[in-house]
Design a protein around this motif. Structure first.
Motif, short mmCIF file in Angstrom:
data_model
loop_
_atom_site.label_atom_id
_atom_site.label_comp_id
_atom_site.label_asym_id
_atom_site.label_seq_id
_atom_site.Cartn_x
_atom_site.Cartn_y
_atom_site.Cartn_z
N GLU A 46 0.37 12.75 -18.27
CA GLU A 46 -0.57 13.84 -18.05
C GLU A 46 -0.73 14.21 -16.57
OE1 GLU A 46 -1.92 15.42 -20.66
OE2 GLU A 46 -0.78 14.03 -21.92
N ALA A 47 -0.13 13.43 -15.68
CA ALA A 47 -0.33 13.63 -14.24
C ALA A 47 0.58 14.73 -13.71
CB ALA A 47 -0.07 12.33 -13.50
N ASP A 48 0.02 15.49 -12.77
CA ASP A 48 0.81 16.56 -12.16
C ASP A 48 0.80 16.49 -10.63
OD1 ASP A 48 -1.77 17.30 -11.70
OD2 ASP A 48 -1.63 19.25 -12.66
N SER A 49 0.38 15.33 -10.09
CA SER A 49 0.43 15.13 -8.64
C SER A 49 0.55 13.64 -8.35
CB SER A 49 -0.81 15.70 -7.95
OG SER A 49 -1.91 14.83 -8.11
N TRP A 50 0.87 13.32 -7.13
CA TRP A 50 0.99 11.93 -6.70
C TRP A 50 -0.36 11.23 -6.62
CZ3 TRP A 50 4.87 8.68 -6.62
CH2 TRP A 50 6.16 9.19 -6.69
N ASP A 51 -1.45 11.96 -6.77
CA ASP A 51 -2.78 11.37 -6.65
C ASP A 51 -2.99 10.19 -7.59
OD1 ASP A 51 -3.38 13.21 -4.70
OD2 ASP A 51 -4.63 14.46 -6.00
N VAL A 52 -2.48 10.28 -8.81
CA VAL A 52 -2.68 9.20 -9.78
C VAL A 52 -2.05 7.89 -9.28
CG1 VAL A 52 -0.62 9.71 -11.17
CG2 VAL A 52 -2.59 8.61 -12.23
N VAL A 53 -0.97 7.98 -8.56
CA VAL A 53 -0.29 6.80 -8.02
C VAL A 53 -0.96 6.34 -6.73
CG1 VAL A 53 1.91 5.91 -7.14
CG2 VAL A 53 1.88 7.45 -9.13
N THR A 54 -1.20 7.27 -5.83
CA THR A 54 -1.78 6.87 -4.54
C THR A 54 -3.21 6.35 -4.71
OG1 THR A 54 -2.37 9.18 -4.05
CG2 THR A 54 -0.32 8.35 -3.11
N ASP A 55 -3.95 6.90 -5.67
CA ASP A 55 -5.31 6.40 -5.91
C ASP A 55 -5.28 4.94 -6.38
OD1 ASP A 55 -6.28 8.88 -5.22
OD2 ASP A 55 -6.83 9.47 -7.27
N VAL A 56 -4.35 4.61 -7.26
CA VAL A 56 -4.22 3.23 -7.73
C VAL A 56 -3.87 2.31 -6.57
CG1 VAL A 56 -2.68 1.71 -9.06
CG2 VAL A 56 -3.69 3.71 -10.13
N LEU A 57 -2.93 2.72 -5.76
CA LEU A 57 -2.51 1.89 -4.63
C LEU A 57 -3.63 1.70 -3.61
CD1 LEU A 57 1.09 3.32 -4.19
CD2 LEU A 57 0.48 1.04 -5.05
N GLN A 58 -4.34 2.78 -3.29
CA GLN A 58 -5.43 2.68 -2.32
C GLN A 58 -6.56 1.81 -2.84
OE1 GLN A 58 -5.30 3.52 0.78
NE2 GLN A 58 -3.35 4.57 0.61
N GLU A 59 -6.88 1.95 -4.12
CA GLU A 59 -7.93 1.12 -4.71
C GLU A 59 -7.53 -0.35 -4.67
OE1 GLU A 59 -9.89 0.45 -9.09
OE2 GLU A 59 -9.51 2.51 -8.46
N TYR A 60 -6.29 -0.63 -4.99
CA TYR A 60 -5.80 -2.00 -4.96
C TYR A 60 -5.87 -2.57 -3.55
CZ TYR A 60 -2.72 -6.01 -5.51
OH TYR A 60 -2.20 -7.29 -5.50
N LEU A 61 -5.47 -1.80 -2.58
CA LEU A 61 -5.48 -2.27 -1.20
C LEU A 61 -6.89 -2.45 -0.67
CD1 LEU A 61 -2.54 -0.13 0.16
CD2 LEU A 61 -2.56 -2.62 -0.20
N GLY A 62 -7.83 -1.68 -1.19
CA GLY A 62 -9.22 -1.76 -0.74
C GLY A 62 -10.02 -2.91 -1.35
N ASP A 63 -9.46 -3.56 -2.36
CA ASP A 63 -10.17 -4.64 -3.03
C ASP A 63 -9.76 -5.97 -2.41
OD1 ASP A 63 -11.59 -6.20 -4.79
OD2 ASP A 63 -10.69 -5.37 -6.60
#
Length: 132
Positions: A23-40
C-alpha cells in the motif's frame, strides 16, 4: 521465533511487515521504521527483524538482488513504484544494521542457535550493497 532462514525476510515478523509495502507509495514507510528503531534505546526481536527487513528494502532499492528463497513480491512492487532510495534511507539502513548486528535480542537468538556467523554474513551482504 518463526524463522526459516537468516535472510532478511526469512521470518514471520519481517514477512508480515513487507506486506505493508503493498500500500506504500513513498520511502516514508521504510525510513519511519528505521528512524524509530534507531531512536529506541532498547531492542526487541520483532523490532530487530523489521529493521533488518527495512534495511534490506533500501539495499534492494540500491541494486542488491532479491533472494529467490524469499517471498519478495511486495518489495519488488514497492520499488517499482518509488524508485531508488533517498540518501537519508541509506544512512539510516547502515546505522540500523550496525545496531542490530551488535548487541540486540535478535543477535542473541542467532547466537543461541549457533548460527550467529551466518546471520551476520547476511547482514554484511546487505550492508555492503548500500551505496557509500
Amino acid at each position: 521465533m518463526g524463522t526459516w532462514s537468516e535472510e532478511p525476510f526469512g521470518n514471520d515478523t519481517a514477512a508480515d511487515w513487507a506486506w505493508e509495502l503493498d500500500e506504500a507509495d513513498s520511502w516514508d514507510v521504510v525510513t519511519d521504521v528505521l528512524q524509530e528503531y534507531l531512536g529506541d534505546d532498547k531492542t526487541d526481536t520483532g523490532a530487530d527483524e523489521v529493521a533488518v527487513a527495512a534495511a534490506a528494502v533500501v539495499a534492494h532499492g540500491a541494486g542488491l538482488a532479491l533472494s529467490e528463497a524469499e517471498d519478495t513480491e511486495s518489495v519488488e512492487g514497492f520499488l517499482a513504484r518509488v524508485g531508488a532510495p533517498p540518501a537519508s534511507a541509506v544512512t539510516a539502513a547502515r546505522a540500523a544494521l550496525d545496531k542490530v548486528g551488535g548487541q540486540s535480542e535478535l543477535a542473541e537468538l542467532w547466537e543461541d542457535a549457533d548460527e550467529l556467523d551466518e546471520w551476520r554474513a547476511t547482514l554484511a551482504r546487505v550492508r555492503d550493497a548500500l551505496p557509500a
